[in-house]
Design an enzyme around this catalytic site. Structure first.
Site, short mmCIF file in Angstrom:
data_model
loop_
_atom_site.label_atom_id
_atom_site.label_comp_id
_atom_site.label_asym_id
_atom_site.label_seq_id
_atom_site.Cartn_x
_atom_site.Cartn_y
_atom_site.Cartn_z
CE LYS A 14 77.97 46.50 -0.01
NZ LYS A 14 78.35 45.49 1.01
NE ARG A 89 78.78 50.74 4.75
CZ ARG A 89 79.44 50.43 3.63
NH1 ARG A 89 79.37 51.19 2.57
NH2 ARG A 89 80.16 49.33 3.60
NE ARG A 128 86.76 42.52 0.58
CZ ARG A 128 85.65 43.22 0.73
NH1 ARG A 128 84.75 43.28 -0.25
NH2 ARG A 128 85.40 43.87 1.84
NE ARG A 134 87.91 46.59 1.68
CZ ARG A 134 86.62 46.75 1.47
NH1 ARG A 134 86.12 46.54 0.28
NH2 ARG A 134 85.84 47.09 2.46
NE ARG A 145 84.38 46.38 6.88
CZ ARG A 145 84.91 45.50 6.03
NH1 ARG A 145 85.91 44.73 6.40
NH2 ARG A 145 84.43 45.42 4.81
N1 ADP Z 1 78.55 34.35 -4.65
C1 ADP Z 1 79.74 34.34 -4.06
N2 ADP Z 1 80.22 33.20 -3.56
C2 ADP Z 1 81.43 33.16 -3.00
N3 ADP Z 1 82.23 34.24 -2.83
C3 ADP Z 1 81.80 35.41 -3.29
C4 ADP Z 1 80.54 35.53 -3.92
N4 ADP Z 1 80.38 36.84 -4.26
C5 ADP Z 1 81.49 37.48 -3.87
N5 ADP Z 1 82.36 36.63 -3.29
C6 ADP Z 1 83.66 36.94 -2.73
O1 ADP Z 1 83.40 37.57 -1.47
C7 ADP Z 1 84.25 38.68 -1.25
C8 ADP Z 1 83.42 39.92 -1.02
O2 ADP Z 1 82.75 40.26 -2.21
P1 ADP Z 1 82.53 41.79 -2.58
O3 ADP Z 1 81.83 41.79 -3.90
O4 ADP Z 1 83.82 42.50 -2.47
O5 ADP Z 1 81.53 42.20 -1.41
P2 ADP Z 1 81.08 43.62 -0.88
O6 ADP Z 1 81.36 44.61 -1.99
O7 ADP Z 1 79.60 43.42 -0.61
O8 ADP Z 1 81.86 43.83 0.38
C9 ADP Z 1 85.12 38.79 -2.48
O9 ADP Z 1 86.40 38.27 -2.18
C10 ADP Z 1 84.44 37.95 -3.56
O10 ADP Z 1 85.34 37.31 -4.41
MG MG Z 2 82.47 46.40 -1.93
#
Ligand code: ADP
Ligand code: MG
Length: 189
Positions: A14, A89, A128, A134, A145
């Site tokens: 997201k 949510r 992440r 985080r 979660r």
């Molecule tokens: N298409 C993708 N393929 C691989 N990794 C991804 C992809 N999109 C996001 N990520 C990685 O996954 C993790 C979660 O993404 P994030 O955008 O923070 O998700 P959310 O906000 O839904 O929790 C991040 O570390 C990001 O770099």
């Molecule tokens: Mg997020």
């Protein structure tokens, strides 16, 4: 105004896709997670309350989240539109968002549901956690979660289908490929 709900489990992408949407379409981004993490960092009363829930993998109570959301939304004047990331949510939050937008003569334009298999979510979030530190990206909290996501948040898929706003996006693939699918959906609006 374009009011886009970006939806999906933790780690579904997201935040990643929101940044791209903001850049291409000039929208304002409301990430409720980012708002709460900033409050925690600043040591506010709200931050202290939020931390207790977040560290335990739980959702912040609806009434509090709904107040925060409305005040952030109203801080954007003459906006082209907003991406709601991390909100709603729960069903109560979806009802509240609909009511809040209706009071302002608006509605949700589309709900983009980024679907990603569970094993991939876990891999991304552990990574992440290692990279960004985080606090809630550790295996134990991620599992909590995901349970909360399935029990309280996933029912919104049917809610938005009934509301005629639902759009499924395959969240597995390259970030560019996923973004292209999102743009196709937005450009049809
Ligand atoms: N298409 C993708 N393929 C691989 N990794 C991804 C992809 N999109 C996001 N990520 C990685 O996954 C993790 C979660 O993404 P994030 O955008 O923070 O998700 P959310 O906000 O839904 O929790 C991040 O570390 C990001 O770099
Ligand atoms: Mg997020």
């Amino acid at each position: 105004m374009l009011n886009i709900v970006i939806f999906g489990a933790p780690g579904s992408g997201k935040g990643t896709q929101s940044a791209r949407i903001v850049e291409k379409y000039g929208l304002n981004h409301i990430s409720t997670g980012d708002v709460l993490r900033a409050e925690i960092k600043n040591g506010t009363e709200l931050g202290k309350t939020a931390k207790g829930y977040i560290d335990n993998g739980q959702l912040i109570p609806d009434a509090l989240m709904i107040d925060i959301l409305a005040s952030v939304f109203d801080s954007f004047k003459d906006s082209k539109g907003v991406i709601f990331d991390g909100f709603p949510r729960t069903i109560a939050q979806a009802d509240a968002l609909k009511a809040m937008l209706a009071e302002r003569g608006q509605e949700v334009s589309i709900m983009l549901d980024l679907e990603v298999p569970e094993d991939e979510l876990m891999t991304r979030l552990i990574k992440r956690g290692q990279e960004s530190g985080r606090a809630d990206d550790n295996e134990e909290t991620i599992k909590k979660r995901l349970v909360v996501y399935h029990s309280q948040t996933a029912p919104l898929i049917d809610w938005y289908k009934n509301d005629g706003k639902y759009c499924h996006i395959n969240g597995l693939g390259t970030m560019d490929g996923i973004f292209a699918d999102i743009c196709t959906a937005i450009d049809k609006l």
